[in-house]
Design a protein around this motif. Sequence first.
Motif, PDB file in Angstrom:
ATOM      1  N   GLU A  96      34.798  52.082  36.612  1.00 54.43           N
ATOM      2  CA  GLU A  96      36.059  51.575  36.104  1.00 54.43           C
ATOM      3  C   GLU A  96      36.095  50.048  36.205  1.00 54.43           C
ATOM      4  N   GLU A  97      34.960  49.434  35.901  1.00 58.59           N
ATOM      5  CA  GLU A  97      34.840  47.988  36.069  1.00 58.59           C
ATOM      6  C   GLU A  97      35.925  47.226  35.305  1.00 58.59           C
ATOM      7  N   ASP A  98      36.203  47.620  34.081  1.00 59.94           N
ATOM      8  CA  ASP A  98      37.187  46.882  33.283  1.00 59.94           C
ATOM      9  C   ASP A  98      38.557  46.881  33.971  1.00 59.94           C
ATOM     10  N   ARG A  99      38.919  48.013  34.516  1.00 53.17           N
ATOM     11  CA  ARG A  99      40.213  48.100  35.216  1.00 53.17           C
ATOM     12  C   ARG A  99      40.261  47.141  36.398  1.00 53.17           C
ATOM     13  N   TRP A 100      39.231  47.181  37.235  1.00 49.37           N
ATOM     14  CA  TRP A 100      39.225  46.315  38.416  1.00 49.37           C
ATOM     15  C   TRP A 100      39.097  44.846  38.022  1.00 49.37           C
ATOM     16  N   ARG A 101      38.323  44.574  36.974  1.00 50.44           N
ATOM     17  CA  ARG A 101      38.145  43.195  36.542  1.00 50.44           C
ATOM     18  C   ARG A 101      39.477  42.610  36.041  1.00 50.44           C
ATOM     19  N   ASP A 102      40.237  43.434  35.313  1.00 47.34           N
ATOM     20  CA  ASP A 102      41.552  42.971  34.851  1.00 47.34           C
ATOM     21  C   ASP A 102      42.483  42.690  36.033  1.00 47.34           C
ATOM     22  N   MET A 103      42.428  43.555  37.024  1.00 41.00           N
ATOM     23  CA  MET A 103      43.259  43.353  38.208  1.00 41.00           C
ATOM     24  C   MET A 103      42.845  42.078  38.946  1.00 41.00           C
ATOM     25  N   TYR A 104      41.554  41.844  39.003  1.00 39.65           N
ATOM     26  CA  TYR A 104      41.066  40.637  39.667  1.00 39.65           C
ATOM     27  C   TYR A 104      41.524  39.393  38.907  1.00 39.65           C
ATOM     28  N   GLU A 105      41.473  39.462  37.580  1.00 32.77           N
ATOM     29  CA  GLU A 105      41.896  38.331  36.763  1.00 32.77           C
ATOM     30  C   GLU A 105      43.357  37.985  37.047  1.00 32.77           C
ATOM     31  N   LEU A 106      44.191  38.994  37.123  1.00 34.64           N
ATOM     32  CA  LEU A 106      45.610  38.750  37.406  1.00 34.64           C
ATOM     33  C   LEU A 106      45.795  38.151  38.798  1.00 34.64           C
ATOM     34  N   ALA A 107      45.016  38.664  39.775  1.00 32.48           N
ATOM     35  CA  ALA A 107      45.121  38.134  41.133  1.00 32.48           C
ATOM     36  C   ALA A 107      44.694  36.673  41.182  1.00 32.48           C
ATOM     37  N   ALA A 108      43.606  36.344  40.470  1.00 30.37           N
ATOM     38  CA  ALA A 108      43.112  34.970  40.464  1.00 30.37           C
ATOM     39  C   ALA A 108      44.091  34.031  39.778  1.00 30.37           C
ATOM     40  N   LEU A 109      44.687  34.497  38.684  1.00 32.80           N
ATOM     41  CA  LEU A 109      45.612  33.644  37.942  1.00 32.80           C
ATOM     42  C   LEU A 109      46.900  33.392  38.710  1.00 32.80           C
ATOM     43  N   SER A 110      47.154  34.185  39.748  1.00 27.50           N
ATOM     44  CA  SER A 110      48.347  33.968  40.561  1.00 27.50           C
ATOM     45  C   SER A 110      48.260  32.659  41.341  1.00 27.50           C
ATOM     46  N   GLY A 111      47.037  32.155  41.519  1.00 27.85           N
ATOM     47  CA  GLY A 111      46.850  30.941  42.305  1.00 27.85           C
ATOM     48  C   GLY A 111      46.895  31.173  43.797  1.00 27.85           C
ATOM     49  N   ASP A 112      46.998  32.424  44.209  1.00 31.19           N
ATOM     50  CA  ASP A 112      47.060  32.771  45.635  1.00 31.19           C
ATOM     51  C   ASP A 112      45.739  33.437  46.020  1.00 31.19           C
ATOM     52  N   ALA A 113      44.893  32.720  46.771  1.00 34.87           N
ATOM     53  CA  ALA A 113      43.570  33.233  47.113  1.00 34.87           C
ATOM     54  C   ALA A 113      43.638  34.525  47.911  1.00 34.87           C
ATOM     55  N   SER A 114      44.707  34.732  48.673  1.00 38.12           N
ATOM     56  CA  SER A 114      44.799  35.940  49.483  1.00 38.12           C
ATOM     57  C   SER A 114      44.866  37.194  48.613  1.00 38.12           C
ATOM     58  N   GLN A 115      45.342  37.065  47.368  1.00 41.10           N
ATOM     59  CA  GLN A 115      45.437  38.244  46.501  1.00 41.10           C
ATOM     60  C   GLN A 115      44.062  38.729  46.057  1.00 41.10           C
ATOM     61  N   THR A 116      43.152  37.802  45.769  1.00 39.21           N
ATOM     62  CA  THR A 116      41.806  38.240  45.380  1.00 39.21           C
ATOM     63  C   THR A 116      41.077  38.846  46.573  1.00 39.21           C
ATOM     64  N   TYR A 117      41.303  38.292  47.751  1.00 40.41           N
ATOM     65  CA  TYR A 117      40.709  38.887  48.951  1.00 40.41           C
ATOM     66  C   TYR A 117      41.271  40.283  49.195  1.00 40.41           C
ATOM     67  N   ALA A 118      42.574  40.439  49.035  1.00 39.55           N
ATOM     68  CA  ALA A 118      43.194  41.736  49.273  1.00 39.55           C
ATOM     69  C   ALA A 118      42.636  42.802  48.333  1.00 39.55           C
ATOM     70  N   LEU A 119      42.276  42.386  47.096  1.00 34.97           N
ATOM     71  CA  LEU A 119      41.698  43.347  46.152  1.00 34.97           C
ATOM     72  C   LEU A 119      40.244  43.647  46.497  1.00 34.97           C
ATOM     73  N   ALA A 120      39.407  42.614  46.529  1.00 34.93           N
ATOM     74  CA  ALA A 120      37.965  42.828  46.693  1.00 34.93           C
ATOM     75  C   ALA A 120      37.615  43.360  48.073  1.00 34.93           C
ATOM     76  N   ASN A 121      38.344  42.922  49.098  1.00 34.80           N
ATOM     77  CA  ASN A 121      38.044  43.370  50.457  1.00 34.80           C
ATOM     78  C   ASN A 121      38.930  44.533  50.886  1.00 34.80           C
ATOM     79  N   GLY A 122      40.250  44.344  50.789  1.00 31.82           N
ATOM     80  CA  GLY A 122      41.167  45.341  51.323  1.00 31.82           C
ATOM     81  C   GLY A 122      41.121  46.673  50.595  1.00 31.82           C
ATOM     82  N   ARG A 123      40.737  46.659  49.298  1.00 33.38           N
ATOM     83  CA  ARG A 123      40.669  47.911  48.539  1.00 33.38           C
ATOM     84  C   ARG A 123      39.225  48.326  48.279  1.00 33.38           C
TER      85      ARG A 123
END
Length: 472
Positions: free
Chosen positions: A241-268
């Motif tokens: 489901e790479e496309d799904r996760w990649r889209d979620m990562y894109e949204l997290a990165a565009l938030s400008g909050d680095a903790s969101q990308t960490y929460a996705l890639a690490n926490g999930r």
Amino acid sequence: MSILKFAALAFASIIAAPSVVEAQIRITNVSVLDVENGEFLPNRTVMIVDGMIAAVAPSDEEPPGADAQLIDGTGKFLIPGLIDMHVHTDRSALPLFLEHGVTTVRDMGTHFAPLEAGSGGQLQLRSDVARGIVAGPELFLSLRILDGIERDRWLMHFAHADTPEEGAALVDQVADAGGDFIKIYTDLDPDVFHAIATRARARNLPMVGHVPGRVGYAQAAEMDLATAEHLRGFFIDASSEEDRWRDMYELAALSGDASQTYALANGRLLEIAATYDHEKAAALFSLLRDNEVGIVPTLVVLDDPRWRYPSAQPDPALVARLSEIYSNIVTPSDDPRGPFATVTDGLAAHLRQRQLVGDMHRAGVAILVGTDASNPFVLPGISLHEELAQLVRAGLTNAEVLRAATITNARYLDADNRIGSIAVGKEADLVLLRNNPLVDIAATRDIDAVLFDGEVVQFESDGAQGGQSAPQ
């Protein structure tokens, strides 16, 4: 010759350089590790002259010279100095590396590191080590961490690039200052990443670091990424489901909050890993292998003892020797390795990552050895020995782990012509062990002597090989 004497638990980190006359040392009747073939050559004499290995020969063929300092290696095992490919260090930490046989480190971005030589930053520290003013391992430096999101939560020298032009300019800045490589980070924009990669290639500097989540391992490998750190984001790349996760990562990165990308890639991570596609992973393994991308998994930093022992604390005697900046760079309340909902999840995530390292290794991907020293429980020097044990648990043999921590690491530093193995003409960075690490990898901790640049590092007590106070 000069002998640097380091106390086991407390000493100054700045030692005046003594005068050096041509030094000669003979280590006799020792078993010498052939790192390429993974075997010890018994009954060897190693001759060291003025910091360089001058001879390696059977002990009965070359009698000791009258002027040489003799070290009796009977029943002992000589290995090359160990190399840690991922640290964040400062002046206070350097002696601890040497105490534990780590004679070379790759600093991946550190605290308040001005680019100007002589200004007290890493460039000055590297110079001081090279001149013998500071006791510590050889330093390879990034000087900057190039990322696409402003970061102020860690005391490291991040540099922010919004545009390709800014990214290329940062590469020039590091290259002009004398950096050894370009360190990239998690949230670079793809266009900025490509500009950085292109300029790094033009400036003849390796590009290493986190694979940006919006770039992925395939593109990074094709753009000459030399090493990838921490396995970060690989499960997204290998997901069905790479496309799904990649889209979620894109949204997290565009938030400008680095903790969101960490929460996705690490926490999930466990949720993403549940969608692991073995065929996609195999194709990525082949691409990494064919492009000679080295993987620095830093399993020791992913295996936080607090997941298993919530009250665990690092060894206070060792922490007391480190500067406040170093020992507190990442606190338990501000730690990017999680968050995990439960201790069970944290341990399961670590085990899944360890399994991934075994799969990569069996597919022929180069596994390197690094620790991410400066994180909680990842203390300078001793953590490298813990990483060796983790890699053995992942499926590498003892011989493969020792090869990775020496000559393979040296090759990825483009320094294998002078360090990483015990051979004539190489620098005498050596570790003398009391027991055979091919039998038990824990033997790398049982150090009898360390030689750095051909000088003997002596410890005044047996406490130098300290570790963690957390239950094991």
